[in-house]
Design an enzyme around this catalytic site. Structure first.
Site, PDB file in Angstrom:
ATOM      1  N   ASP A   1     -33.771   2.031 -25.030  1.00 41.73           N
ATOM      2  CA  ASP A   1     -33.579   2.644 -23.518  1.00 41.73           C
ATOM      3  C   ASP A   1     -34.972   3.772 -23.935  1.00 41.73           C
ATOM      4  OD1 ASP A   1     -32.093   1.052 -22.399  1.00 41.73           O
ATOM      5  OD2 ASP A   1     -30.571   2.885 -21.782  1.00 41.73           O
ATOM      6  N   SER A   2     -34.483   4.330 -24.795  1.00 46.18           N
ATOM      7  CA  SER A   2     -35.920   5.714 -25.492  1.00 46.18           C
ATOM      8  C   SER A   2     -37.083   4.760 -25.510  1.00 46.18           C
ATOM      9  CB  SER A   2     -35.220   6.416 -26.351  1.00 46.18           C
ATOM     10  OG  SER A   2     -35.304   5.369 -27.700  1.00 46.18           O
TER      11      SER A   2
ATOM     12  N   TYR B   1     -38.262   2.850 -24.177  1.00 43.52           N
ATOM     13  CA  TYR B   1     -38.498   3.114 -22.674  1.00 43.52           C
ATOM     14  C   TYR B   1     -39.278   3.849 -21.802  1.00 43.52           C
ATOM     15  CZ  TYR B   1     -39.097   1.681 -17.656  1.00 43.52           C
ATOM     16  OH  TYR B   1     -39.527   1.420 -16.140  1.00 43.52           O
ATOM     17  N   ASP B   2     -38.460   4.868 -22.064  1.00 43.23           N
ATOM     18  CA  ASP B   2     -38.371   6.499 -21.601  1.00 43.23           C
ATOM     19  C   ASP B   2     -40.061   6.800 -22.094  1.00 43.23           C
ATOM     20  OD1 ASP B   2     -36.611   5.839 -19.892  1.00 43.23           O
ATOM     21  OD2 ASP B   2     -35.392   7.640 -21.777  1.00 43.23           O
TER      22      ASP B   2
ATOM     23  N   SER C   1     -27.819 -16.402  10.382  1.00 43.67           N
ATOM     24  CA  SER C   1     -26.490 -16.043   9.637  1.00 43.67           C
ATOM     25  C   SER C   1     -25.996 -17.869   9.291  1.00 43.67           C
ATOM     26  CB  SER C   1     -25.530 -15.018  10.399  1.00 43.67           C
ATOM     27  OG  SER C   1     -25.261 -16.193  11.702  1.00 43.67           O
TER      28      SER C   1
ATOM     29  N   GLU D   1     -24.098 -20.389  -4.831  1.00 46.53           N
ATOM     30  CA  GLU D   1     -24.844 -19.572  -5.578  1.00 46.53           C
ATOM     31  C   GLU D   1     -22.553 -18.737  -4.400  1.00 46.53           C
ATOM     32  OE1 GLU D   1     -28.368 -17.975  -3.694  1.00 46.53           O
ATOM     33  OE2 GLU D   1     -28.272 -19.911  -3.241  1.00 46.53           O
TER      34      GLU D   1
ATOM     35  N   LYS E   1     -21.006 -15.695  -2.294  1.00 45.86           N
ATOM     36  CA  LYS E   1     -21.778 -14.771  -1.302  1.00 45.86           C
ATOM     37  C   LYS E   1     -21.519 -13.411  -0.992  1.00 45.86           C
ATOM     38  CE  LYS E   1     -21.755 -15.284   3.585  1.00 45.86           C
ATOM     39  NZ  LYS E   1     -21.304 -13.859   4.275  1.00 45.86           N
TER      40      LYS E   1
ATOM     41  N   GLU F   1     -30.222  -9.942  -1.375  1.00 43.94           N
ATOM     42  CA  GLU F   1     -29.556  -8.869  -0.658  1.00 43.94           C
ATOM     43  C   GLU F   1     -28.721  -8.007  -1.334  1.00 43.94           C
ATOM     44  OE1 GLU F   1     -27.053 -10.414   2.211  1.00 43.94           O
ATOM     45  OE2 GLU F   1     -24.516  -9.471   1.682  1.00 43.94           O
TER      46      GLU F   1
HETATM   47  S1  IVH Z   1     -28.529 -17.506   2.767  1.00 39.67           S
HETATM   48  C1  IVH Z   1     -29.768 -18.979   6.409  1.00 39.67           C
HETATM   49  N1  IVH Z   1     -27.419 -16.981   0.655  1.00 39.67           N
HETATM   50  O1  IVH Z   1     -24.385 -14.013   4.934  1.00 39.67           O
HETATM   51  C2  IVH Z   1     -29.227 -18.541   5.467  1.00 39.67           C
HETATM   52  N2  IVH Z   1     -27.012 -15.541   2.489  1.00 39.67           N
HETATM   53  O2  IVH Z   1     -24.002 -15.108   7.306  1.00 39.67           O
HETATM   54  C3  IVH Z   1     -29.719 -17.316   4.747  1.00 39.67           C
HETATM   55  N3  IVH Z   1     -25.445 -13.719   1.779  1.00 39.67           N
HETATM   56  O3  IVH Z   1     -26.502 -11.930   6.043  1.00 39.67           O
HETATM   57  C4  IVH Z   1     -28.668 -16.552   4.371  1.00 39.67           C
HETATM   58  N4  IVH Z   1     -25.033 -14.366   0.166  1.00 39.67           N
HETATM   59  O4  IVH Z   1     -26.585 -11.107   4.145  1.00 39.67           O
HETATM   60  C5  IVH Z   1     -27.471 -16.729   1.866  1.00 39.67           C
HETATM   61  N5  IVH Z   1     -26.035 -16.449  -1.416  1.00 39.67           N
HETATM   62  C6  IVH Z   1     -26.573 -15.943  -0.269  1.00 39.67           C
HETATM   63  C7  IVH Z   1     -25.298 -14.897   0.541  1.00 39.67           C
HETATM   64  C8  IVH Z   1     -25.880 -14.505   1.730  1.00 39.67           C
HETATM   65  C9  IVH Z   1     -24.634 -13.097   1.149  1.00 39.67           C
HETATM   66  C10 IVH Z   1     -25.631 -13.040   3.556  1.00 39.67           C
HETATM   67  C11 IVH Z   1     -26.311 -13.053   3.981  1.00 39.67           C
HETATM   68  C12 IVH Z   1     -26.547 -13.462   6.236  1.00 39.67           C
HETATM   69  C13 IVH Z   1     -25.273 -14.155   5.440  1.00 39.67           C
HETATM   70  C14 IVH Z   1     -25.096 -15.246   6.052  1.00 39.67           C
END
Ligand code: IVH
Length: 672
Positions: A34-35, A37-38, A83, A114, A116, A174
């Site tokens: 870190d230092s 980098y600083d 969504s 992945e 969520k 996100e």
């Molecule tokens: S893909 C069309 N991947 O979930 C699909 N979304 O209900 C686009 N989210 O508003 C989303 N982790 O904020 C995707 N690994 C992930 C995610 C993720 C969280 C959230 C995202 C979105 C909501 C979808």
């Protein structure tokens, strides 16, 4: 030193810092202390202070600079931010997998897994490798410009690195706060007598919505990329895994839990692994996201309403708690629906104190056999209103049956059961103040007409004093009438008058939504706008015509149709339009259902030639163009559609196959 030499030195330092940021934030593998980098960072600051002309907008020293904003500008998403559909158990996940397998006729589907993240979705656009603009998801179509705030997040590169950087890249991901950072943030907030945040998600949301980027910069925000939106002038991307890999090479953090999964068993296994690992993760997650890896397969699967059919969020089970149901009261909704609500002995469910839960309707109460005095399980999923899961019959003692009241608790009008439905409604209509006030509040709400300042207390006074009887009366209000109300000064009255004036320029979808037609939410309103593009056509549409729109079922179609047959409603709408409410999408009244619409043809059609199709379309008043653009209304596709199909999906343009096309023209009286 000569200036050119200093410029080169600054450039070199920026490159080195960028690389170290990458090692630290993206690869989690710092190469220097870190230092050290600083020292590099301070050296760059010093040069830029001595030679301000050499400062570049995306220099790593320029994360916080901008002045506070007075409000956020709107940003239209080039490609909507959708969504995800949910699965809540293995059965639902299996059903999803089997459905896709069937539709693609492929046995072993490859997915990606992945976590969520439980944060906020953002879009970050890079042009020629430089961060250009960033926006919140908003309603999926229009978000807020939060570029200043996103720039403060150390994990978000201001400049991309690596090879093959596209001309334009929209990163989607996100923003969240890790658990440790959250705990420390609340300690600091408490020490400074500032607001304590309920959970990391709220803290992240509050921090992102700061108008002053200096405040955001002090909040420990993190970022993780999970996909792309707009993408131009780059190498061809064919798989989701390739996208994430590329994003990482370009300097963006992606989830370390990301995996490629072959077949259902691997997906289910991955889910179990993440469930086990959940408590060890540094951040909050509420499920696992599975996406079809192959873009061609994604394209074939397409979209429904607001979510892709090629992805699913397999959610973790929601926590349940036990408490006693003390009473059942009824609420009268905006459209007169009477909803029974359970009053509960206060209980903490997943961090929130719960005292009420919706019981939906009488059938639901009967189905779950809920009685007043019962001990019940309560569940709260995300931000949605808590619900009673089930009754503990063994603990039942001295309970009372619930009876639906025969009179509206607000206006004493009769309460009747809606034909063929579970809902009971108050027949008072606009004379029922519950409905009147709610209708006005809905009309004024942010996603509807967005009349700032017109809150519940003001609306109550307006209707009680007889100043407003229906939504159209709002536009006749004078500043002095408003300023005489409680809690109102001249200034706030002036603001409301201004808001009423400004709101008149709106969109067709927002206007439809604001009318409060039962079960017509934003998404349906939007579908109506896209399909008809004209208010008068919506007003005149038949139930049959409405049902043809995907996502509009028979009940909603009936609601829309009956709404526009009520004299009362029509006269209110007429008044609203005469007071100046307008939007831009309205086109000339169409003679046929094709008039004024723009079509593109792609792929080979079996039963009709392309030339012939074109001729018919033109005869029906449509335009036929060769390239898909935002202005295209429909894409007609045959076998082996090419890139036009892909482009139409990207732009969310309605696609129709040959069979439906032939049906459509037949309805216009065309016989082949
Ligand atoms: S893909 C069309 N991947 O979930 C699909 N979304 O209900 C686009 N989210 O508003 C989303 N982790 O904020 C995707 N690994 C992930 C995610 C993720 C969280 C959230 C995202 C979105 C909501 C979808």
């Amino acid at each position: 030193m000569n200036l050119e030499k200093v410029r080169r030195e600054a450039e070199k330092l920026r490159k080195i810092i960028l690389q170290h940021n990458y090692q630290y934030y993206v690869l989690d593998d710092p190469e220097i202390s870190d230092s050290e980098y600083d020292i590099l960072f301070k050296k760059l600051i010093k040069i830029e202070q001595e030679y301000p002309k050499l400062r570049t907008p995306n220099s790593p020293t320029q994360r916080v600079g901008a002045e506070p904003l007075s409000e956020f500008d709107e940003v239209k998403h080039t490609i909507p931010m959708l969504s995800l559909a949910n699965a809540f158990d293995e059965k639902e996940m299996t059903r999803f997998y089997e459905r896709l397998k069937g539709e693609l006729s492929i046995n072993n589907l490859v997915f990606t897994g992945e976590p969520k993240f439980d944060g906020l979705a953002v879009s970050i656009v890079y042009k020629n490798a430089n961060l250009e603009i960033s926006a919140t998801r908003g309603d999926g179509y229009i978000g807020e410009n939060i570029t200043q705030n996103i720039r403060t997040i150390s994990q978000v590169p201001l400049t991309l690195i690596g090879l093959n950087i596209p001309d334009e890249l929209e990163v989607r991901g996100e923003v969240f706060i890790t658990n440790k950072d959250f705990a420390n943030l609340n300690i600091r907030q408490k020490r400074e007598n500032q607001k304590i945040f309920a959970n990391p998600r709220n803290a992240a949301a509050g921090s992102l919505r700061q108008l002053d980027p200096k405040i955001t910069a002090m909040r420990p925000l993190s970022f993780c990329a999970y996909g792309i939106g707009n993408y131009k002038g780059g190498i061809k991307l064919t798989e989701h895994a390739q996208v994430l890999n590329q994003l990482q090479h370009w300097g963006l953090p992606i989830s370390s839990e990301f995996r490629v999964l072959k077949g259902l068993d691997m997906c289910l296994d991955y889910y179990k692994q993440i469930v086990d690992k959940r408590s060890q993760l540094q951040y909050e997650i509420d499920g696992v996201v599975f996406k079809v890896n192959d873009f061609n397969q994604q394209k074939t699967l397409g979209y429904v309403s607001r979510s892709p059919r090629w992805a699913i969020a397999y959610k973790f089970p929601t926590p349940e708690e036990i408490t006693q149901l003390i009473d059942i009261e009824v609420q009268v909704g905006r459209t007169g629906t009477i909803t029974p609500v359970a009053r509960l002995k206060s209980v903490n469910v997943a961090g929130a104190n719960i005292t009420n839960a919706t019981l939906h309707n009488l059938d639901e109460i009967k189905r779950k056999d809920i009685k007043i005095g019962d001990w019940v399980y309560i569940r709260r999923a995300g931000d949605v209103i808590p619900e009673v899961v089930r009754v503990i019959k063994e603990r039942r003692d001295n309970v009372k049956e619930f009876k639906m009241p025969s009179k509206c608790p607000i206006c004493r009008s009769d309460v009747k059961r809606q034909e063929g439905k579970a809902a009971f409604v108050c027949m008072g209509g606009l004379s029922c103040s519950a409905q009147k006030n709610q209708a006005i509040l809905h009309f004024a709400s942010r996603k509807a007409m967005n009349i700032d300042g017109l809150g519940e207390k003001i609306v109550l006074q307006l209707t009680e004093k007889g100043l407003v009887d229906d939504i159209s009366d709002l536009f006749l209000l004078q500043q002095n009438q408003l300023s005489e109300l409680d809690r109102m000064g001249d200034k706030s009255a002036g603001n409301i008058v201004k808001a009423l004036k400004d709101c008149r320029s709106t969109t067709l979808a927002k206007f439809i939504y604001s009318l409060g037609i039962p079960e017509v939410g934003e998404s349906t309103a939007r579908a109506l706008e896209i399909h008809f593009r004209s208010f008068s056509l919506i007003q005149k549409s038949s139930i049959d015509e409405l049902e043809k729109i995907s996502d509009i079922g028979p009940v909603v179609a009936k609601n829309i149709h009956s709404f526009f047959t009520q004299k009362n409603n029509l006269s209110i709408i007429k008044k609203l339009i005469s007071y100046g409410i307008h939007w831009n999408t309205e086109k000339a009244v169409k003679k046929t259902n094709f008039d004024g619409l723009s079509f593109v043809l792609t792929g080979s059609l079996k039963n009709i030639s392309r030339e012939k199709s074109k001729e018919i379309l033109i005869k029906l008043g449509a335009k036929v163009t060769s390239a898909v653009s935002k202005k295209t209304d429909y894409l007609i596709y045959g076998d082996n559609p090419g890139s036009k199909f892909e482009k139409a999906s990207e732009l969310e343009i309605k696609k129709i196959d040959e069979k439906s096309f032939l049906k459509m023209i037949k309805k216009e009286g065309v016989n082949l």
